[in-house]
Design an enzyme around this catalytic site. Structure first.
Site, PDB file in Angstrom:
ATOM      1  CB  SER A 173      -0.893   0.011   1.248  1.00 40.40           C
ATOM      2  OG  SER A 173      -1.573   1.251   1.392  1.00 40.40           O
ATOM      3  CE1 TYR A 229      -3.995  -2.190   5.110  1.00 40.38           C
ATOM      4  CE2 TYR A 229      -3.462   0.104   4.659  1.00 40.38           C
ATOM      5  CZ  TYR A 229      -3.765  -1.165   4.217  1.00 40.38           C
ATOM      6  OH  TYR A 229      -3.835  -1.408   2.859  1.00 40.38           O
ATOM      7  CE  LYS A 244      -1.317  -3.637   3.379  1.00 39.62           C
ATOM      8  NZ  LYS A 244      -1.429  -4.857   2.556  1.00 39.62           N
ATOM      9  CB  SER A 257     -11.850  -2.632  -2.810  1.00 39.63           C
ATOM     10  OG  SER A 257     -11.356  -2.038  -1.616  1.00 39.63           O
TER      11      SER A 257
END
Length: 230
Positions: free
Chosen positions: A96, A109, A113, A145
């Site tokens: 990401s 998160y 990553k 998404s």
């Protein structure tokens, strides 16, 4: 009208739980038994996060790392053993832009990553004797998404209430096409994003002091919107 030349034997769908690391070797062997080889592994499993660190249970961070990071490198390990035997293959990991920069409401998160970025950049240096094994990292920005609907929040039992508008995000098919172009050309790291997010990536890379200033201003507004339920 395009007619596919694939037959039923050319397709194998396996259920896979990235957090069940004990199942990854058997899953890899099932694929090898069916096809005889693995040319490409695309690591594309993970969940994002929407919560402030001060409000978030540490169990959430454990779950993020278990899924996004440890699950990914576990599956990679078994597939890589096969690729080393063949001396060829492609390992593609969907990271990401959050693996390049930091952002509010996504501390866990971003950490997962960043971990993937560090791991695969290091793994690439261990594979110099295998020039036909490519290690490729795809770093998308916002893409349309269901990632928001499935984010981690401040505790494992809570889901997000408002997923927000996705019309400003990159269409899914364009992200997939650019990913395939990157893989076909063995691009080691591809940033796949529209502006202004792509511009922020370059700012973070080459002018971090300005990037921190900008992110502080943007982050303050983002946190206010989050607390207001926007």
């Amino acid at each position: 009208l395009e007619i596919s030349s694939l037959s039923e034997n050319d397709i194998l769908v396996l259920r896979l739980d990235l957090t069940d690391r004990s199942s990854h070797e058997a899953a890899t062997n099932s694929v090898l038994k069916h096809f005889g080889k693995i040319d490409v592994l695309i690591n594309n499993g993970g969940r994002s996060q929407r919560s402030l660190f001060v409000d978030t249970n540490l169990d959430v961070y454990n779950a993020i790392i278990e899924l996004n990071y440890l699950g990914t490198i576990s599956l990679t390990k078994y597939v890589l053993n096969h690729m080393i035997q063949r001396r060829r293959g492609k390992i593609v990991t969907v990271s990401s832009v959050m693996g390049i920069m930091g952002a509010p409401l996504a501390t866990g998160y971003c950490a997962s990553k960043h971990a993937l970025q560090g791991f695969f950049n290091s793994l690439r240096t261990e594979l110099t004797d295998y020039p036909e094994i490519s290690v490729i990292q795809i770093c998308p920005g916002p893409v349309q998404s269901q990632i928001i609907q499935n984010v981690f929040t401040e505790n494992l039992a809570k889901s997000i209430e408002n997923s927000g508008d996705q019309s400003h995000k990159m269409p899914t098919d364009r992200c997939a096409r650019l990913t395939l172009v990157s893989v076909a050309n063995d691009v080691k790291e591809a940033w796949i994003s529209d502006h202004p997010y792509l511009a922020v990536c370059y700012l973070w890379q080459y002018a971090p002091t300005w990037a921190w200033w900008l992110m502080n201003r943007m982050g303050k507004r983002r946190i206010q919107n989050f607390k207001s339920g926007i």
